[in-house]
Scaffold this active site. Structure first.
Site, PDB file in Angstrom:
ATOM      1  N   ASP A  25       0.599  -1.232   0.326  1.00 33.04           N
ATOM      2  CA  ASP A  25      -0.008  -0.020   0.014  1.00 33.04           C
ATOM      3  C   ASP A  25       0.906   1.319   0.460  1.00 33.04           C
ATOM      4  O   ASP A  25       2.159   1.080   0.879  1.00 33.04           O
ATOM      5  CB  ASP A  25      -0.564   0.252   1.123  1.00 33.04           C
ATOM      6  CG  ASP A  25      -2.168   1.188   1.082  1.00 33.04           C
ATOM      7  OD1 ASP A  25      -2.102   1.327  -0.098  1.00 33.04           O
ATOM      8  OD2 ASP A  25      -2.532   0.977   1.716  1.00 33.04           O
ATOM      9  N   GLY A  26       0.625   2.441  -0.853  1.00 35.79           N
ATOM     10  CA  GLY A  26       1.155   3.526  -0.820  1.00 35.79           C
ATOM     11  C   GLY A  26       1.501   4.178  -1.592  1.00 35.79           C
ATOM     12  O   GLY A  26       2.280   5.097  -1.705  1.00 35.79           O
ATOM     13  N   HIS A  42       2.602   3.818  -9.257  1.00 36.19           N
ATOM     14  CA  HIS A  42       2.610   2.546  -9.043  1.00 36.19           C
ATOM     15  C   HIS A  42       3.630   1.515 -10.331  1.00 36.19           C
ATOM     16  O   HIS A  42       4.000   1.155 -10.187  1.00 36.19           O
ATOM     17  CB  HIS A  42       1.001   2.208 -10.238  1.00 36.19           C
ATOM     18  CG  HIS A  42      -0.161   2.226  -9.319  1.00 36.19           C
ATOM     19  ND1 HIS A  42      -0.454   2.481  -8.002  1.00 36.19           N
ATOM     20  CD2 HIS A  42      -1.333   2.662  -9.811  1.00 36.19           C
ATOM     21  CE1 HIS A  42      -1.563   3.000  -8.017  1.00 36.19           C
ATOM     22  NE2 HIS A  42      -1.849   3.307  -8.612  1.00 36.19           N
ATOM     23  N   SER A  70      -7.276  -5.285  -5.780  1.00 37.02           N
ATOM     24  CA  SER A  70      -8.543  -6.027  -4.569  1.00 37.02           C
ATOM     25  C   SER A  70      -9.535  -5.178  -5.222  1.00 37.02           C
ATOM     26  O   SER A  70      -9.770  -4.895  -6.630  1.00 37.02           O
ATOM     27  CB  SER A  70      -8.283  -4.913  -3.660  1.00 37.02           C
ATOM     28  OG  SER A  70      -9.135  -3.604  -3.731  1.00 37.02           O
ATOM     29  N   LEU A 136       9.944 -21.138  -5.562  1.00 43.59           N
ATOM     30  CA  LEU A 136       9.768 -20.048  -4.885  1.00 43.59           C
ATOM     31  C   LEU A 136       7.733 -19.942  -5.060  1.00 43.59           C
ATOM     32  O   LEU A 136       8.180 -19.842  -6.620  1.00 43.59           O
ATOM     33  CB  LEU A 136      10.178 -19.037  -5.029  1.00 43.59           C
ATOM     34  CG  LEU A 136       9.332 -17.256  -4.338  1.00 43.59           C
ATOM     35  CD1 LEU A 136       9.009 -17.374  -1.882  1.00 43.59           C
ATOM     36  CD2 LEU A 136       9.917 -16.275  -4.429  1.00 43.59           C
TER      37      LEU A 136
HETATM   38  C1  FPP Z   1      -1.813   0.088  -3.744  1.00 47.00           C
HETATM   39  O1  FPP Z   1      -1.703   1.605  -3.666  1.00 47.00           O
HETATM   40  C2  FPP Z   1      -1.633  -0.532  -5.495  1.00 47.00           C
HETATM   41  C3  FPP Z   1      -2.308  -0.904  -5.874  1.00 47.00           C
HETATM   42  C4  FPP Z   1      -4.313  -0.598  -5.575  1.00 47.00           C
HETATM   43  C5  FPP Z   1      -1.883  -1.682  -7.101  1.00 47.00           C
HETATM   44  C6  FPP Z   1      -0.594  -2.347  -6.758  1.00 47.00           C
HETATM   45  C7  FPP Z   1      -0.245  -2.628  -7.637  1.00 47.00           C
HETATM   46  C8  FPP Z   1       1.134  -3.071  -8.817  1.00 47.00           C
HETATM   47  C9  FPP Z   1       1.433  -1.727  -9.373  1.00 47.00           C
HETATM   48  C10 FPP Z   1       1.205  -3.889 -10.163  1.00 47.00           C
HETATM   49  C11 FPP Z   1       2.254  -4.725  -9.471  1.00 47.00           C
HETATM   50  C12 FPP Z   1       1.802  -6.168  -8.457  1.00 47.00           C
HETATM   51  C13 FPP Z   1       3.278  -6.999  -9.491  1.00 47.00           C
HETATM   52  C14 FPP Z   1       2.689  -8.306  -9.124  1.00 47.00           C
HETATM   53  C15 FPP Z   1       4.121  -6.492 -10.630  1.00 47.00           C
HETATM   54  P1  FPP Z   1      -2.182   2.883  -3.939  1.00 47.00           P
HETATM   55  O2  FPP Z   1      -2.463   2.926  -4.905  1.00 47.00           O
HETATM   56  O3  FPP Z   1      -3.620   2.076  -2.636  1.00 47.00           O
HETATM   57  O4  FPP Z   1      -2.145   3.788  -2.929  1.00 47.00           O
HETATM   58  P2  FPP Z   1      -2.590   4.913  -1.738  1.00 47.00           P
HETATM   59  O5  FPP Z   1      -3.631   4.380  -0.557  1.00 47.00           O
HETATM   60  O6  FPP Z   1      -1.084   6.319  -1.105  1.00 47.00           O
HETATM   61  O7  FPP Z   1      -3.439   5.919  -3.380  1.00 47.00           O
END
Ligand code: FPP
Length: 249
Positions: A25-26, A42, A70, A136
């Site tokens: 998260d974050g 991201h 999610s 893994l």
């Molecule tokens: C949380 O940050 C992150 C997500 C909702 C998406 C993250 C997924 C990826 C970048 C894909 C990569 C995955 C793989 C397996 C290669 P947020 O947007 O909720 O952050 P915030 O809470 O600060 O807004």
């Protein structure tokens, strides 16, 4: 010995968790702090996945689960969803040869029917090709919600027409998306939030938690090792008491 390197010495004394699950998260806040777009956050988040998978291999972790998208994330703006899906598709395409080289078995949990066809096909190809890799297990939660997984499982139970006496914990576990994967020993959540957000609800019954303020793109191998060290300091009793230590009356 696994831990030749200095930073791993600290882990030698305790048990290494078999299965670590991470709520990454974050990314959004990381980019907001820098005045750049959420998509950059991201992208950095996805780059960090690579670093943490590398660390998991070095530590000889058996299973790493990552909460990548999610079921609630489908409610984000269309353009953000499409950016995350593009990052996901390109990261997986790029990492596929490395999964083979490093012996990583890749699997996805979640409602994959909601994913775009091209990603679904890619996932199936990678799952099939990596099925016999054994360094893994990288379990990726995509379009995943713990309650959704439980509802889908209840439907499977009903379709099997089982009698009530035949329904037990083991049987339910075998029908979940995580079939065959041991429950997470340790769940890490980055970015300062202290909640489970619908992640592995059934499987986390006895997991230890490690919460950190670090935003996901800044979460390092060193902090992963710190989380394992904190885990090793805890005493897991699974609801029991330690014999010989407590008198009840
Ligand atoms: C949380 O940050 C992150 C997500 C909702 C998406 C993250 C997924 C990826 C970048 C894909 C990569 C995955 C793989 C397996 C290669 P947020 O947007 O909720 O952050 P915030 O809470 O600060 O807004």
């Amino acid at each position: 010995m696994y831990f030749q390197r200095k930073e791993y010495k600290i882990l030698e004394k305790g048990a290494i968790p078999r299965h670590i699950a991470i709520i990454m998260d974050g990314n959004g806040r990381w980019s907001e702090l820098r005045g750049i777009s959420r998509s950059e956050g991201h992208k950095r988040g996805a780059e960090n996945v690579r670093e943490i998978v590398k660390a998991a291999l070095e530590i000889r972790l058996e299973i790493l689960s990552l909460y990548a998208f999610s079921i609630e994330n489908w409610m984000r703006p269309e353009d953000e969803i499409s950016i995350i899906m593009d990052i996901l598709e390109s990261s997986l395409t790029e990492e596929f040869p490395n999964f083979m080289k490093e012996g990583i078995r890749f699997k996805v949990i979640g409602d994959r029917q909601r994913l775009h066809r091209s990603i679904r096909v890619l996932i199936e190809d990678i799952e099939e090709a990596t099925a016999n890799n054994n360094n893994l297990i990288l379990q990726c939660a995509l379009s995943y919600g713990g309650r959704d997984e439980i509802i889908r499982t209840v439907k499977k139970v009903l379709n099997l027409n089982l009698s009530t006496e035949d329904i037990d914990e083991k049987g339910i576990s075998e029908l979940l998306d995580t079939k065959g994967i041991p429950d997470p020993d340790l769940i890490i959540r980055t970015s300062g939030e202290q909640r489970v957000s619908n992640f592995l609800l059934w499987q986390s019954a006895y997991s230890e938690f490690y919460f950190t303020d670090t935003l996901w793109p800044d979460f390092t191998k060193e902090e992963l090792i710190e989380a394992i060290y904190q885990y090793q300091l805890r005493n897991r009793r699974f609801g029991r008491v330690e014999l010989g230590t407590i008198k009840c009356i």
